[in-house]
Scaffold this active site. Sequence first.
Site, PDB file in Angstrom:
ATOM      1  N   THR A  50      21.590  74.744   5.590  1.00 39.27           N
ATOM      2  CA  THR A  50      21.205  76.093   6.012  1.00 39.27           C
ATOM      3  C   THR A  50      21.274  77.137   4.904  1.00 39.27           C
ATOM      4  O   THR A  50      22.030  76.978   3.935  1.00 39.27           O
ATOM      5  CB  THR A  50      22.132  76.544   7.164  1.00 39.27           C
ATOM      6  OG1 THR A  50      21.857  77.896   7.513  1.00 39.27           O
ATOM      7  CG2 THR A  50      23.595  76.464   6.750  1.00 39.27           C
ATOM      8  N   ASP A  51      20.526  78.216   5.091  1.00 42.41           N
ATOM      9  CA  ASP A  51      20.593  79.372   4.205  1.00 42.41           C
ATOM     10  C   ASP A  51      21.939  80.079   4.287  1.00 42.41           C
ATOM     11  O   ASP A  51      22.298  80.849   3.392  1.00 42.41           O
ATOM     12  CB  ASP A  51      19.485  80.361   4.558  1.00 42.41           C
ATOM     13  CG  ASP A  51      19.535  80.785   6.025  1.00 42.41           C
ATOM     14  OD1 ASP A  51      19.354  79.911   6.892  1.00 42.41           O
ATOM     15  OD2 ASP A  51      19.746  81.986   6.314  1.00 42.41           O
ATOM     16  N   ALA A 109      23.575  69.946  14.471  1.00 39.80           N
ATOM     17  CA  ALA A 109      24.628  70.860  14.023  1.00 39.80           C
ATOM     18  C   ALA A 109      25.093  71.708  15.188  1.00 39.80           C
ATOM     19  O   ALA A 109      24.395  71.839  16.197  1.00 39.80           O
ATOM     20  CB  ALA A 109      24.130  71.768  12.903  1.00 39.80           C
ATOM     21  N   ASP A 156      28.029  60.968  19.837  1.00 37.14           N
ATOM     22  CA  ASP A 156      28.585  62.312  19.976  1.00 37.14           C
ATOM     23  C   ASP A 156      29.204  62.720  18.643  1.00 37.14           C
ATOM     24  O   ASP A 156      30.172  62.116  18.187  1.00 37.14           O
ATOM     25  CB  ASP A 156      29.651  62.326  21.078  1.00 37.14           C
ATOM     26  CG  ASP A 156      30.152  63.722  21.393  1.00 37.14           C
ATOM     27  OD1 ASP A 156      29.863  64.658  20.623  1.00 37.14           O
ATOM     28  OD2 ASP A 156      30.848  63.878  22.416  1.00 37.14           O
ATOM     29  N   LEU A 157      28.625  63.738  18.015  1.00 38.18           N
ATOM     30  CA  LEU A 157      29.127  64.161  16.706  1.00 38.18           C
ATOM     31  C   LEU A 157      30.540  64.725  16.772  1.00 38.18           C
ATOM     32  O   LEU A 157      31.194  64.858  15.745  1.00 38.18           O
ATOM     33  CB  LEU A 157      28.182  65.199  16.096  1.00 38.18           C
ATOM     34  CG  LEU A 157      26.780  64.702  15.735  1.00 38.18           C
ATOM     35  CD1 LEU A 157      25.992  65.810  15.043  1.00 38.18           C
ATOM     36  CD2 LEU A 157      26.830  63.467  14.857  1.00 38.18           C
ATOM     37  N   THR A 171      25.206  75.243  15.932  1.00 35.36           N
ATOM     38  CA  THR A 171      24.529  76.389  15.324  1.00 35.36           C
ATOM     39  C   THR A 171      24.838  77.713  16.012  1.00 35.36           C
ATOM     40  O   THR A 171      24.188  78.713  15.734  1.00 35.36           O
ATOM     41  CB  THR A 171      23.007  76.176  15.326  1.00 35.36           C
ATOM     42  OG1 THR A 171      22.572  75.968  16.680  1.00 35.36           O
ATOM     43  CG2 THR A 171      22.619  74.966  14.484  1.00 35.36           C
ATOM     44  N   TYR A 179      30.169  79.205  10.241  1.00 35.95           N
ATOM     45  CA  TYR A 179      29.003  78.315  10.228  1.00 35.95           C
ATOM     46  C   TYR A 179      28.613  77.939   8.804  1.00 35.95           C
ATOM     47  O   TYR A 179      28.450  76.759   8.482  1.00 35.95           O
ATOM     48  CB  TYR A 179      27.838  79.000  10.934  1.00 35.95           C
ATOM     49  CG  TYR A 179      26.543  78.217  10.870  1.00 35.95           C
ATOM     50  CD1 TYR A 179      26.454  76.941  11.406  1.00 35.95           C
ATOM     51  CD2 TYR A 179      25.402  78.767  10.280  1.00 35.95           C
ATOM     52  CE1 TYR A 179      25.262  76.227  11.346  1.00 35.95           C
ATOM     53  CE2 TYR A 179      24.214  78.070  10.231  1.00 35.95           C
ATOM     54  CZ  TYR A 179      24.147  76.795  10.765  1.00 35.95           C
ATOM     55  OH  TYR A 179      22.972  76.085  10.708  1.00 35.95           O
ATOM     56  N   LYS A 230      28.942  74.162   7.147  1.00 35.79           N
ATOM     57  CA  LYS A 230      27.751  73.463   6.664  1.00 35.79           C
ATOM     58  C   LYS A 230      27.856  73.130   5.180  1.00 35.79           C
ATOM     59  O   LYS A 230      27.389  72.068   4.745  1.00 35.79           O
ATOM     60  CB  LYS A 230      26.508  74.305   6.944  1.00 35.79           C
ATOM     61  CG  LYS A 230      26.141  74.412   8.408  1.00 35.79           C
ATOM     62  CD  LYS A 230      25.725  73.073   9.009  1.00 35.79           C
ATOM     63  CE  LYS A 230      24.373  72.629   8.508  1.00 35.79           C
ATOM     64  NZ  LYS A 230      23.953  71.345   9.144  1.00 35.79           N
TER      65      LYS A 230
END
Length: 266
Positions: A74-75, A33, A9-10, A35, A98, A102
């Site tokens: 991610t972008d 992630a 579990d992150l 998201t 977000y 990240k």
Amino acid sequence: MLVGRPDLDLENPATLAPVLKSVAPDMVINAAAHTGVDQQENESERAFRINAEAPAELARLTRLAGIPIVQVSTDYVFDGRSNRPYAETDGANPQTVYGRSKLVGEEAVRAGNPDHLVVRTAWVVSRHGRNFVKTMLSLAAARERIQVVADQFGNPTCADDLADGLLAAAGVWPSQKGFPQGLYHLAGQGRASWFELASHVLAASALRGGPSAVVEPVSGEQWPTKAVRPANSELNSDAFQRDFGFRAGDWRERVEALVKTLVQQS
């Protein structure tokens, strides 16, 4: 071996070490992630726990184990104001929880394990899980008209291409005894707006007897969201092709194949 919650579990970093010890992998690829981009604006602590603290712990553990780690990013680390596709050398300037979480995750992986690879991707679509293509097909099954933002651009990326690219990079690691550089972009070929992507999805669906609807273009200002979307999410993937011999497919072809599969399954 398949491991999931609650064993891994992150949100609970204490679960990571026992799983790594029992699995004893040669490499760790972290593609997980939180998201929920809009949701995270109201729960930043959870976003940073999953997107930053968990990768930091994975980087520490993989360094201790003497194995490499690959972190998918991610972008959204960019502000979207560039008038050209973003290269790895462009400075990050995230505008959302977000994106910030990240980016901190990227930095934690770089600092925690020198044998690392960070791969940024964008606009991922797949036959699995929740994503834009499946959402458009679902909406078209219930509505005659759909409004979609037409002034935000990026590179639609097939999840299968992303997986194949990561495997290509992993395959280079043994001979190179590391990765040529620590940061890469990997996204689908071609530029699209959300409106163009939606139109292509539903046209492909209609040709195969699937759900269809009229797609109407609107501006981002007409479709406000809690989290600001980048106006330009295009990523330049040339370095990835140069160093790993892999380039993702054209987004139109990949989306048509994906829609065909989804319509056949419905």
